[in-house]
Motif scaffolding. Structure first.
Motif, mmCIF file in Angstrom:
data_model
loop_
_atom_site.group_PDB
_atom_site.id
_atom_site.type_symbol
_atom_site.label_atom_id
_atom_site.label_comp_id
_atom_site.label_asym_id
_atom_site.label_seq_id
_atom_site.Cartn_x
_atom_site.Cartn_y
_atom_site.Cartn_z
ATOM 1 N N ALA A 162 -13.457 -37.212 44.164
ATOM 2 C CA ALA A 162 -12.519 -37.389 45.268
ATOM 3 C C ALA A 162 -11.186 -37.915 44.756
ATOM 4 O O ALA A 162 -10.114 -37.465 45.192
ATOM 5 N N GLN A 163 -11.253 -38.867 43.836
ATOM 6 C CA GLN A 163 -10.004 -39.387 43.259
ATOM 7 C C GLN A 163 -9.244 -38.289 42.530
ATOM 8 O O GLN A 163 -8.020 -38.171 42.656
ATOM 9 N N LEU A 164 -9.961 -37.463 41.768
ATOM 10 C CA LEU A 164 -9.301 -36.394 41.016
ATOM 11 C C LEU A 164 -8.641 -35.386 41.953
ATOM 12 O O LEU A 164 -7.551 -34.875 41.666
ATOM 13 N N GLU A 165 -9.284 -35.093 43.056
ATOM 14 C CA GLU A 165 -8.705 -34.135 44.006
ATOM 15 C C GLU A 165 -7.355 -34.626 44.521
ATOM 16 O O GLU A 165 -6.373 -33.865 44.580
ATOM 17 N N VAL A 166 -7.291 -35.893 44.886
ATOM 18 C CA VAL A 166 -6.031 -36.440 45.386
ATOM 19 C C VAL A 166 -4.995 -36.510 44.261
ATOM 20 O O VAL A 166 -3.833 -36.111 44.433
ATOM 21 N N LEU A 167 -5.408 -36.986 43.123
ATOM 22 C CA LEU A 167 -4.470 -37.197 42.012
ATOM 23 C C LEU A 167 -3.882 -35.883 41.512
ATOM 24 O O LEU A 167 -2.693 -35.807 41.192
ATOM 25 N N GLN A 168 -4.689 -34.825 41.447
ATOM 26 C CA GLN A 168 -4.142 -33.585 40.912
ATOM 27 C C GLN A 168 -3.185 -32.929 41.917
ATOM 28 O O GLN A 168 -2.234 -32.243 41.518
ATOM 29 N N ARG A 169 -3.386 -33.150 43.201
ATOM 30 C CA ARG A 169 -2.413 -32.628 44.166
ATOM 31 C C ARG A 169 -1.084 -33.383 44.060
ATOM 32 O O ARG A 169 -0.010 -32.784 44.148
ATOM 33 N N LEU A 170 -1.165 -34.698 43.870
ATOM 34 C CA LEU A 170 0.057 -35.470 43.663
ATOM 35 C C LEU A 170 0.754 -35.020 42.379
ATOM 36 O O LEU A 170 1.982 -34.877 42.331
ATOM 37 N N ALA A 171 -0.030 -34.765 41.322
ATOM 38 C CA ALA A 171 0.546 -34.355 40.044
ATOM 39 C C ALA A 171 1.233 -32.999 40.167
ATOM 40 O O ALA A 171 2.347 -32.811 39.651
ATOM 41 N N ASP A 220 0.861 -33.894 33.741
ATOM 42 C CA ASP A 220 0.847 -32.498 33.319
ATOM 43 C C ASP A 220 -0.582 -31.936 33.327
ATOM 44 O O ASP A 220 -0.810 -30.795 33.736
ATOM 45 N N TYR A 221 -1.520 -32.753 32.853
ATOM 46 C CA TYR A 221 -2.908 -32.286 32.766
ATOM 47 C C TYR A 221 -3.471 -32.002 34.156
ATOM 48 O O TYR A 221 -4.066 -30.937 34.403
ATOM 49 N N LEU A 222 -3.313 -32.933 35.070
ATOM 50 C CA LEU A 222 -3.859 -32.749 36.417
ATOM 51 C C LEU A 222 -3.087 -31.681 37.195
ATOM 52 O O LEU A 222 -3.675 -30.927 37.979
ATOM 53 N N GLY A 223 -1.764 -31.608 36.972
ATOM 54 C CA GLY A 223 -0.988 -30.568 37.640
ATOM 55 C C GLY A 223 -1.398 -29.180 37.183
ATOM 56 O O GLY A 223 -1.513 -28.236 37.990
ATOM 57 N N ALA A 224 -1.617 -29.021 35.873
ATOM 58 C CA ALA A 224 -2.061 -27.722 35.354
ATOM 59 C C ALA A 224 -3.436 -27.359 35.902
ATOM 60 O O ALA A 224 -3.710 -26.198 36.239
ATOM 61 N N ARG A 225 -4.281 -28.348 35.987
ATOM 62 C CA ARG A 225 -5.632 -28.113 36.507
ATOM 63 C C ARG A 225 -5.577 -27.592 37.941
ATOM 64 O O ARG A 225 -6.293 -26.646 38.308
ATOM 65 N N TYR A 226 -4.733 -28.206 38.756
ATOM 66 C CA TYR A 226 -4.635 -27.777 40.153
ATOM 67 C C TYR A 226 -3.998 -26.384 40.254
ATOM 68 O O TYR A 226 -4.421 -25.554 41.069
ATOM 69 N N ALA A 248 2.505 -31.593 42.790
ATOM 70 C CA ALA A 248 3.739 -31.736 43.566
ATOM 71 C C ALA A 248 4.878 -32.251 42.686
ATOM 72 O O ALA A 248 6.025 -31.807 42.803
ATOM 73 N N LEU A 249 4.589 -33.181 41.804
ATOM 74 C CA LEU A 249 5.613 -33.694 40.895
ATOM 75 C C LEU A 249 6.042 -32.634 39.893
ATOM 76 O O LEU A 249 7.240 -32.488 39.580
ATOM 77 N N VAL A 250 5.080 -31.867 39.372
ATOM 78 C CA VAL A 250 5.418 -30.802 38.420
ATOM 79 C C VAL A 250 6.332 -29.777 39.073
ATOM 80 O O VAL A 250 7.342 -29.346 38.483
ATOM 81 N N LEU A 251 6.016 -29.352 40.280
ATOM 82 C CA LEU A 251 6.830 -28.348 40.967
ATOM 83 C C LEU A 251 8.252 -28.840 41.223
ATOM 84 O O LEU A 251 9.209 -28.067 41.172
ATOM 85 N N SER A 252 8.381 -30.120 41.506
ATOM 86 C CA SER A 252 9.714 -30.660 41.800
ATOM 87 C C SER A 252 10.465 -31.075 40.544
ATOM 88 O O SER A 252 11.581 -31.576 40.639
ATOM 89 N N ALA A 311 3.991 -39.219 49.124
ATOM 90 C CA ALA A 311 2.643 -39.340 48.577
ATOM 91 C C ALA A 311 1.613 -39.505 49.686
ATOM 92 O O ALA A 311 0.525 -38.910 49.640
ATOM 93 N N GLU A 312 1.941 -40.292 50.706
ATOM 94 C CA GLU A 312 0.994 -40.496 51.802
ATOM 95 C C GLU A 312 0.747 -39.202 52.564
ATOM 96 O O GLU A 312 -0.388 -38.936 53.000
#
Length: 1009
Positions: free
Chosen positions: A493-502, A566-572, A504-508, A518-519
């Motif tokens: 569950a933590q990874l799901e939230v964290l990779q979506r946040l990641a 970068d790792y979590l953003g790529a994963r998502y 979003a940062l990568v895209l921007s 973030a909320e």
């Protein structure tokens, strides 16, 4: 009248001489008889030694009074009272012989009390007015002041004083010892317990533990004193500046272990794994070892389990200390201000418990002032001013810098007994940027070290396993193994939230976002993760406990490491099938790591598609990006892998300097892929070092890791490239890692800054040195570990060098070149000098005084009409270099004077050579070597046509060629040639075919610089 006022009426010299007459002559000795020497034995008008009677003492008193009354100014009392005052003063002086004390006791009494004693001993005067009585008291005090001064100057006084003090001290010591023997020592039980307790603290906390990783052969505990690393903490302080300049907050850094030196109360904040608990251990062990305080280590996660937070008497029980202290011991320690209270992990207790923890802490502080208090917490656990009103100074542990990482790695491997793995790991940390970005705190550094050792010196070629181990450790295992219980959110569950946040940062293209954004992202995740609580509470929990997300400033959220983003953003991106998005950003260097990690996460068909699309662009950088993606140890289609490797083989390794510079344009990514030195030719090794050197300014760590692999390469050009890269990297580090390992044979090292001078002084001696810029002679000499080892020295653009005789400590100096150094003063004292080069000298005539020079290079205009008018006519020159302006006025006139010349080097000339000039050359019977700059051939062809036949020339060198110069006119003029060398300009190839067979029977050598 005050004695000081009276002193203005009675001269000290007069008063002293009058008073001295009252006493018997001084006698040697310390007066060590059992019977003290009383004042009656000292005065000369009592007893058998009487020399003064009452009449004589009265005469002395009269002289004192008369001197005062006859001095200028207002009389001290009415004149008719003078006889009565004299009588009274006489009586007091006579009383001196009746006192039952010695001179030591009199001095101890003081002049005021001695005067009052004399007044009480002598008969009281009657009928004196107030002024007369005041004068009498003042005169007595003044006389006593002089009397005591006389006593202190007697030869026996000092000795007798010491004797008296010794006797008194002996009596006092004896009485004190007797008292102590009768009285039990207070606190003896406390002292005995403290010795045992401090040893327990040292033993219990003198190790470091890493939680949450599975290691087969690596220890999970290391000695603290070996592995501890001093980290820095930052704080904001108010500056005090002059009134004309506004003051404001100033961020300062200090070693974290010094936090309590200037502040008794500190709140230390730090991210997960930043070293807070280790610092607590270090402070406790240090205090126990140095006996500076009694440390109490109180982990809040342990204390809170018992419900009520402990009082001092329960401190040891609460942390399971097996020792039982004397009744009331902890309170006595705190009451005496001897405590060091280290409260660890405010963030590790539930939020509702933090308020009562604050109340408990403040109650202790108010009850026991004077102790030192340290409280640790993650940055977002409590608000910034949570304890500010109670005088707590806030510090924030800073991320580890590159030198601290290197120190940590060294100490870790020393503690683990695995020094053979240290060097390879440091190289990986320098060249692999995403790995280096992970190693910014002790926790992650320790994880990397442990995994590297556990895998026998290999981190996974693809670092996915490292990331996964780090994520698992940070998200769940570390807290669980430290006894903090299960998280409300599981790892997935933590990874799901964290990779979506990641993502979003990568895209921007940013590394942080505001809390509100973030909320909103978290809120969209809630239906899929079944979390308890709303988006605000879930985000707060991630900030507090995940170890990956943090709040660096109010209202802002980011990841603790860019590589996790970068790792979590790529994963998502891969999970959502956004391959086109990834490829559309392939030209953006900010997406390099994201794309490489996406190749790792992708399924085989997606992986092949990504790699093919990167190769299809046919650009060096994307080809190398595809090659670096293969390093992540992923399964790749064989044909696709072969295509990647084949296309990259044309780029790596580079084979020429031109290819090296082109390769460097691909950016720091290249550094991870550069091979060598094993398996490379000398030309390839040189090209690899050129690529790394070019990238040194952009990625110094990675460049250094590549260059240090070549530091023992035997090729001269490789060594010269390594020496010439010094100015691109940190002076001290490069000197230690590379320069000090180089073979110094024929190799010059150039020093241009104070930092380089300092590093030079810590290296083994360099015989060939060059200094650029304004360095004083004192600074130059100070930078040389062995001045006598220097044989060749170049000095460039140095106006501070005014007297060359200051170089005399360079006793082995045989070659000196000075370019842009205006003076030759003192050069004649460098008698060992045989080779001299100069340019831009103010007074060139000083050259004529040199006799020992055998090789001379002149690169400036000569003011005379012949060479002999300026150059050292008395020297036996063998080698002569004439620069572009040197023959402007002289031509070669006078050259025949140096019949010992064997080598002549002509640089680019500004005027053509004439037949007469060449005639000077024909008169040199020993000349065998001739060097001509190619510009003479190109710009002054008549100079070659004017050349006569020179049969004695055996060696010809043509320098600075463009590659297509016509040398045919030289052939008939140099019939005795045995060797021809053609030197090209950097980047300008020489077409060898043009010159094959040009000089019959002579081998042509190409020098492609």
């Amino acid at each position: 009248m005050d004695p000081a006022v009276l002193g203005s009426k009675l001269a000290s010299s007069l008063m002293a001489s009058l008073v001295r007459k009252l006493f018997a002559p001084d006698a040697p000795g310390a007066g060590l008889t059992d019977k003290p020497v009383r004042l009656s034995s000292l005065v000369s008008f009592r007893g058998e030694k009487r020399t003064l009677g009452e009449k004589e003492v009265r005469a002395l008193a009269r002289r004192m009074v008369t001197a005062a009354t006859e001095s200028p100014g207002e009389p001290p009392f009415p004149a008719d009272e003078e006889p009565a005052v004299i009588d009274a003063l006489t009586a007091r002086l006579l009383a001196l012989g009746d006192l039952d004390m010695d001179d030591v006791q009199a001095v101890h009494l003081g002049h005021w009390e001695l005067a009052r004693t004399l007044a009480r001993t002598a008969p009281s005067p009657t009928g004196l007015s107030t002024d007369a009585g005041y004068f009498l008291d003042s005169a007595t005090e003044w006389a006593c002041l002089q009397i005591l001064e006389f006593f202190t100057r007697r030869s026996t006084f000092v000795a007798r004083t010491l004797v008296e003090q010794t006797r008194n001290q002996a009596v006092l010591i004896a009485k004190t010892d007797e008292l102590l023997s009768r009285t039990p020592r207070p606190g003896a039980a406390d002292r005995a317990f403290e010795r045992r307790y401090l040893q327990h603290i040292a033993d219990r906390h003198n190790h470091i533990t890493i939680y949450g990783i599975d290691l087969r052969d690596s220890p999970d505990r290391w000695p603290l004193e070996v592995a501890y690393l001093s980290l820095e903490a930052t704080t904001v302080e108010e500056r005090t500046l002059p009134e004309e300049r506004p003051a404001g907050p100033l961020t300062v850094q200090l070693p974290a272990e010094e936090a309590l030196l200037t502040h008794d109360r500190v709140l230390l904040r730090g991210d997960a794994g930043s070293g807070k608990t280790t610092l607590v251990q270090w402070l406790a062990v240090t205090a126990a070892g140095e006996l500076t305080a009694i440390p109490f280590v109180l982990p809040l996660r342990t204390l809170i389990r018992a419900g009520a937070l402990p009082a001092p008497a329960e401190f040891l029980t609460a942390v399971s200390c097996p020792l039982t202290p004397p009744q009331g011991w902890a309170e006595r320690v705190l009451a005496a201000g001897q405590g060091l209270i280290l409260i660890d992990g405010l963030d590790e207790i539930p939020a509702p418990d933090r308020a009562r923890t604050r109340d408990w802490l403040l109650a202790l502080i108010h009850a026991f002032p004077g102790n030192r208090w340290l409280l640790t917490s993650r940055p977002t656990a409590v608000r910034p001013d949570w304890l500010a009103a109670e005088g707590f100074h806030e510090l924030l542990l800073a991320p580890m810098r590159r030198p601290e990482v290197a120190t940590f790695v060294h100490r870790w491997h020393t503690a683990a007994g695995a020094p053979e793995y240290e060097g390879p790991l440091l190289d990986s940390l320098r060249t692999k940027r995403d790995l280096a970005r992970l190693a910014t705190n002790p926790l992650m550094c320790g994880l990397i070290c442990a995994l590297h050792r556990d895998r026998r010196g290999y981190l996974p070629r693809g670092r996915e396993e490292l990331y996964e181990a780090a994520l698992t450790m940070l998200l769940t295992r570390r807290d669980r193994e430290r006894g903090l219980g299960e998280e409300e959110l599981g790892e997935n569950a933590q990874l799901e939230v964290l990779q979506r946040l990641a993502y979003a940062l990568v895209l921007s293209a940013r590394t942080e976002m505001d809390v509100e954004t973030a909320e909103r992202i978290v809120e969209r995740c809630l239906p899929s993760i079944s979390a308890r609580g709303d988006a605000v509470s879930v985000l707060r929990a991630l900030l507090l406990r995940s170890g990956l997300l943090r709040q660096p400033a109010l209202g802002v959220v980011d990841f603790v490491h860019r590589t996790f983003q970068d790792y979590l953003g790529a994963r998502y991106a891969v999970e959502e099938g956004h391959l086109d998005v990834l490829l559309s950003h392939a030209d953006d260097t900010q997406w390099e790591d994201v794309i490489r990690l996406a190749v790792t996460h992708a399924r085989p068909r997606e992986r092949a598609l990504l790699l093919k699309q990167l190769l299809a662009r046919e650009t060096p950088r994307l080809t190398l990006l595809a090659l670096s993606s293969l390093e992540h140890d992923t399964v790749v289609d064989a044909a696709v892998k072969a295509s990647v490797e084949s296309q990259a083989a044309a780029l790596i390794p580079p084979r020429t300097t031109a290819e090296a510079k082109t390769l460097a344009e691909a950016g720091p990514l290249v550094l991870e892929l550069l091979p060598g030195p094993d398996g490379l030719t000398a030309e390839e090794a040189l090209a690899v070092t050129v690529t790394a050197s070019v990238l040194g300014g952009e990625e110094p760590d990675g460049a250094l890791a590549v260059l240090r692999r070549f530091r023992e390469h035997p090729d001269f050009d490789v060594r010269r490239q390594l020496a010439g890269t010094w100015n691109r990297l940190d002076a001290e580090e490069y000197a230690v890692e590379v320069l000090d390992h180089l073979d110094r044979t024929d190799l010059y090292l150039t020093c241009a800054s104070a930092e380089q001078r300092a590093a030079l002084g810590r290296m083994a001696p360099w015989p060939f040195l060059s200094f650029k810029g304004p360095h004083s002679v004192e600074d130059i000499l100070a930078s040389l570990p062995a001045p006598e080892a220097v044989t060749d020295l170049d000095l460039f653009d140095n106006p501070l060098l005014t007297d060359l005789s200051a170089l005399l400590p360079l006793s082995s100096l045989s070659r000196l070149y000075m370019i842009g150094c205006p003076t030759l003063d003192g050069l004649d004292r460098l008698t060992a000098l045989a080779n001299l080069g100069l340019s831009e000298i103010d007074d060139i005539s000083l050259l004529r005084s040199l006799r020992q020079i055998s090789s001379l290079s002149v690169m400036q205009e000569l003011p005379s009409s012949a060479l002999t008018d300026s150059l050292p006519a008395d020297s036996r020159l063998k080698h002569l270099y004439l620069g572009s302006e040197s023959t402007k006025n002289t031509g070669l006139r006078g050259l025949r004077h140096w019949t010992t010349l064997t080598s002549l080097n002509l640089a680019p000339l500004t005027t053509a050579l004439t037949v007469a000039d060449w005639q000077e050359v024909t008169e040199l019977p020993e000349l065998t070597n001739l060097s001509l700059n190619a510009r003479i051939i190109r710009d002054f062809p008549h100079s070659i046509e004017a050349m006569p036949e020179l049969p004695g020339i055996e060696v010809l060198v043509i320098t600075n060629m463009h590659g297509a110069e016509d040398l045919s006119r030289l052939v008939p003029r140099l019939p005795g040639l045995r060797s021809v060398t053609l030197q090209g300009n950097p980047g300008e190839p020489i077409f060898a075919a043009l010159y094959e067979g040009l000089f019959p029977g002579v081998q042509i050598n190409l020098d492609l610089r």
